[in-house]
Structure formats: structure tokens, C-alpha cells
Design a protein around this motif. Structure first.
Motif, PDB file in Angstrom:
ATOM      1  N   GLU A  23       0.832  -1.196   0.000  1.00 18.14           N
ATOM      2  CA  GLU A  23       0.000   0.000   0.000  1.00 18.14           C
ATOM      3  C   GLU A  23       0.870   1.252   0.000  1.00 18.14           C
ATOM      4  OE1 GLU A  23      -2.584  -0.291   3.355  1.00 18.14           O
ATOM      5  OE2 GLU A  23      -3.573  -2.074   2.589  1.00 18.14           O
ATOM      6  N   GLN A  24       1.964   1.231   0.773  1.00 19.50           N
ATOM      7  CA  GLN A  24       2.840   2.396   0.839  1.00 19.50           C
ATOM      8  C   GLN A  24       3.528   2.636  -0.488  1.00 19.50           C
ATOM      9  OE1 GLN A  24       5.431   1.517   4.084  1.00 19.50           O
ATOM     10  NE2 GLN A  24       3.946   2.080   5.630  1.00 19.50           N
ATOM     11  N   LYS A  25       3.943   1.569  -1.163  1.00 26.30           N
ATOM     12  CA  LYS A  25       4.652   1.739  -2.422  1.00 26.30           C
ATOM     13  C   LYS A  25       3.742   2.355  -3.473  1.00 26.30           C
ATOM     14  CE  LYS A  25       7.540  -0.538  -5.747  1.00 26.30           C
ATOM     15  NZ  LYS A  25       8.451  -1.572  -6.011  1.00 26.30           N
ATOM     16  N   GLY A  26       2.484   1.943  -3.509  1.00 24.49           N
ATOM     17  CA  GLY A  26       1.566   2.444  -4.517  1.00 24.49           C
ATOM     18  C   GLY A  26       0.983   3.805  -4.182  1.00 24.49           C
TER      19      GLY A  26
ATOM     20  N   ILE B  60      17.160   6.246 -25.375  1.00 22.92           N
ATOM     21  CA  ILE B  60      18.160   5.312 -25.876  1.00 22.92           C
ATOM     22  C   ILE B  60      17.531   3.953 -26.161  1.00 22.92           C
ATOM     23  CG2 ILE B  60      20.294   4.096 -25.305  1.00 22.92           C
ATOM     24  CD1 ILE B  60      21.088   6.586 -23.701  1.00 22.92           C
ATOM     25  N   ASN B  61      16.725   3.457 -25.235  1.00 21.89           N
ATOM     26  CA  ASN B  61      15.940   2.237 -25.447  1.00 21.89           C
ATOM     27  C   ASN B  61      14.671   2.340 -24.614  1.00 21.89           C
ATOM     28  OD1 ASN B  61      16.494   1.214 -22.806  1.00 21.89           O
ATOM     29  ND2 ASN B  61      18.426   0.358 -23.528  1.00 21.89           N
ATOM     30  N   ALA B  62      13.964   1.250 -24.422  1.00 14.44           N
ATOM     31  CA  ALA B  62      12.642   1.287 -23.794  1.00 14.44           C
ATOM     32  C   ALA B  62      12.621   1.994 -22.441  1.00 14.44           C
ATOM     33  CB  ALA B  62      12.089  -0.126 -23.642  1.00 14.44           C
ATOM     34  N   ASP B  63      13.640   1.799 -21.621  1.00 13.85           N
ATOM     35  CA  ASP B  63      13.617   2.394 -20.281  1.00 13.85           C
ATOM     36  C   ASP B  63      14.851   3.240 -19.957  1.00 13.85           C
ATOM     37  OD1 ASP B  63      15.412   0.320 -20.135  1.00 13.85           O
ATOM     38  OD2 ASP B  63      14.591  -0.558 -18.307  1.00 13.85           O
ATOM     39  N   THR B  64      15.678   3.533 -20.944  1.00 14.89           N
ATOM     40  CA  THR B  64      16.891   4.320 -20.719  1.00 14.89           C
ATOM     41  C   THR B  64      16.831   5.610 -21.530  1.00 14.89           C
ATOM     42  OG1 THR B  64      18.124   2.265 -20.399  1.00 14.89           O
ATOM     43  CG2 THR B  64      19.410   4.262 -20.752  1.00 14.89           C
TER      44      THR B  64
ATOM     45  N   ILE C 115       7.015   2.429 -13.445  1.00 17.42           N
ATOM     46  CA  ILE C 115       6.634   3.821 -13.679  1.00 17.42           C
ATOM     47  C   ILE C 115       5.651   3.905 -14.840  1.00 17.42           C
ATOM     48  CG2 ILE C 115       7.447   6.103 -14.406  1.00 17.42           C
ATOM     49  CD1 ILE C 115      10.076   5.466 -12.966  1.00 17.42           C
ATOM     50  N   HIS C 116       4.493   4.483 -14.558  1.00 15.45           N
ATOM     51  CA  HIS C 116       3.463   4.707 -15.577  1.00 15.45           C
ATOM     52  C   HIS C 116       2.957   6.136 -15.415  1.00 15.45           C
ATOM     53  CE1 HIS C 116       3.462   0.452 -16.471  1.00 15.45           C
ATOM     54  NE2 HIS C 116       3.356   0.213 -15.178  1.00 15.45           N
ATOM     55  N   LEU C 117       3.068   6.928 -16.467  1.00 10.96           N
ATOM     56  CA  LEU C 117       2.628   8.316 -16.411  1.00 10.96           C
ATOM     57  C   LEU C 117       1.248   8.443 -17.040  1.00 10.96           C
ATOM     58  CD1 LEU C 117       5.934  10.114 -17.393  1.00 10.96           C
ATOM     59  CD2 LEU C 117       4.948   9.861 -15.120  1.00 10.96           C
TER      60      LEU C 117
ATOM     61  N   ARG D  34      10.664   7.142  -9.411  1.00  7.91           N
ATOM     62  CA  ARG D  34       9.420   7.898  -9.566  1.00  7.91           C
ATOM     63  C   ARG D  34       9.674   9.110 -10.438  1.00  7.91           C
ATOM     64  NH1 ARG D  34       6.062  11.738  -6.386  1.00  7.91           N
ATOM     65  NH2 ARG D  34       7.774  12.055  -4.935  1.00  7.91           N
ATOM     66  N   VAL D  35       8.693   9.421 -11.302  1.00  7.69           N
ATOM     67  CA  VAL D  35       8.749  10.594 -12.172  1.00  7.69           C
ATOM     68  C   VAL D  35       7.554  11.476 -11.856  1.00  7.69           C
ATOM     69  CG1 VAL D  35       8.654  11.421 -14.558  1.00  7.69           C
ATOM     70  CG2 VAL D  35       9.874   9.309 -14.031  1.00  7.69           C
ATOM     71  N   GLN D  36       7.811  12.772 -11.692  1.00  3.75           N
ATOM     72  CA  GLN D  36       6.745  13.738 -11.463  1.00  3.75           C
ATOM     73  C   GLN D  36       6.808  14.760 -12.590  1.00  3.75           C
ATOM     74  OE1 GLN D  36       7.244  16.001  -7.858  1.00  3.75           O
ATOM     75  NE2 GLN D  36       5.129  16.681  -7.860  1.00  3.75           N
ATOM     76  N   VAL D  37       5.706  14.919 -13.310  1.00  3.85           N
ATOM     77  CA  VAL D  37       5.651  15.920 -14.371  1.00  3.85           C
ATOM     78  C   VAL D  37       5.399  17.276 -13.726  1.00  3.85           C
ATOM     79  CG1 VAL D  37       4.464  16.660 -16.472  1.00  3.85           C
ATOM     80  CG2 VAL D  37       4.824  14.221 -16.036  1.00  3.85           C
ATOM     81  N   LEU D  38       6.216  18.261 -14.069  1.00  2.00           N
ATOM     82  CA  LEU D  38       6.079  19.598 -13.466  1.00  2.00           C
ATOM     83  C   LEU D  38       5.305  20.542 -14.360  1.00  2.00           C
ATOM     84  CD1 LEU D  38       9.711  19.945 -12.085  1.00  2.00           C
ATOM     85  CD2 LEU D  38       7.672  19.284 -10.850  1.00  2.00           C
TER      86      LEU D  38
END
Length: 130
Positions: A32-35, A74-78, A96-98, A126-130
Motif C-alpha cells: 500500500e505504501q509503495k503504490g 536510448i531504449n525502452a527504459d533508458t 513507472i506509468h505516467l 518515480r517521475v513527477q511531471v512539473l
């Protein structure tokens, strides 16, 4: 004899419950904490890519929060990330899903772990869109 077997089964059931319940409770809280995402809008300590690249030893590992743009895939996740000072390779975690598509002009905040070495990179959690 049947009473002895019944008592033995009861003791085993109680012992199993005492072991499993805390384990399951911890596993439930962890997932629960991770999500869960906290919506925080206050200041965050960030670091520049130039500061990270000052230490490129293969033993260097540190948590890092950087702000900038993913300028090249560069590739799928890089990706190559730039904060305006320097560029660094970043690897996005598979989880990570945006909610929206991003491009080379989208400003983002990346949370992850910097690792030095021959190819210094940030492993992004984690990615946060600003």
C-alpha cells in the motif's frame, strides 16, 4: 489419543497464525505504501547533474532528486536527462506509468539513486511531471 491429536492440531494452528498474521500485515502495508502517492507542493531538496558527476567512483551511490528534461530515448527504459547544467543517463523503473505522454520539452522531477562508475546513471523510482 484423539484428544492428544486435537490439542496438537490446535497448537500448530495457533503457532501458524502467530507467524503468518504479522507477515501478511507487513506485506499488505508495504504494497500500500509503495503504490500510494503523496501530493506535496512544498520545497524539495534537489541536486544538479553537475554535482552528481563530481563523484563518479564506481562505489558512489546516493539518493538524488533532479529537475529537468528527458531529452533523448536510448531504449525502452533508458534516457538521457538534462537539467541545463550537464547530461546524464537515467534508467526508469518498470513500475513507472505516467498518465500523459511526455516529450523532450516536458519538465520533470526524477526521484532515484545515483550510481557512479564508467557510465554514471540515475536509477529512477518515480517521475513527477512539473
Amino acid at each position: 489419543m484423539t484428544k492428544l491429536i486435537s490439542v496438537k492440531n490446535t497448537v500448530i494452528a495457533i503457532a501458524s497464525t502467530m507467524i503468518l498474521v504479522p507477515t501478511l500485515a507487513f506485506a499488505g502495508n508495504h504494497s500500500e505504501q509503495k503504490g500510494a502517492a503523496i501530493s506535496y507542493s512544498g520545497p524539495i531538496d534537489t541536486v544538479t547533474v553537475a554535482e552528481l558527476l563530481d563523484s563518479t567512483s564506481m562505489f558512489t551511490e546516493r539518493n538524488a532528486v533532479v529537475e529537468g528534461k528527458l531529452i533523448k530515448q536510448i531504449n525502452a527504459d533508458t534516457f538521457i536527462f538534462s537539467d541545463g547544467t550537464k547530461e546524464i543517463q537515467v534508467e526508469l523503473d518498470d513500475d513507472i506509468h505516467l498518465p500523459q505522454a511526455i516529450d523532450a520539452t516536458t519538465k520533470v522531477r526524477l526521484f532515484g539513486e545515483y550510481e557512479g562508475g564508467n557510465t554514471p546513471e540515475i536509477e529512477v523510482d518515480r517521475v513527477q511531471v512539473l
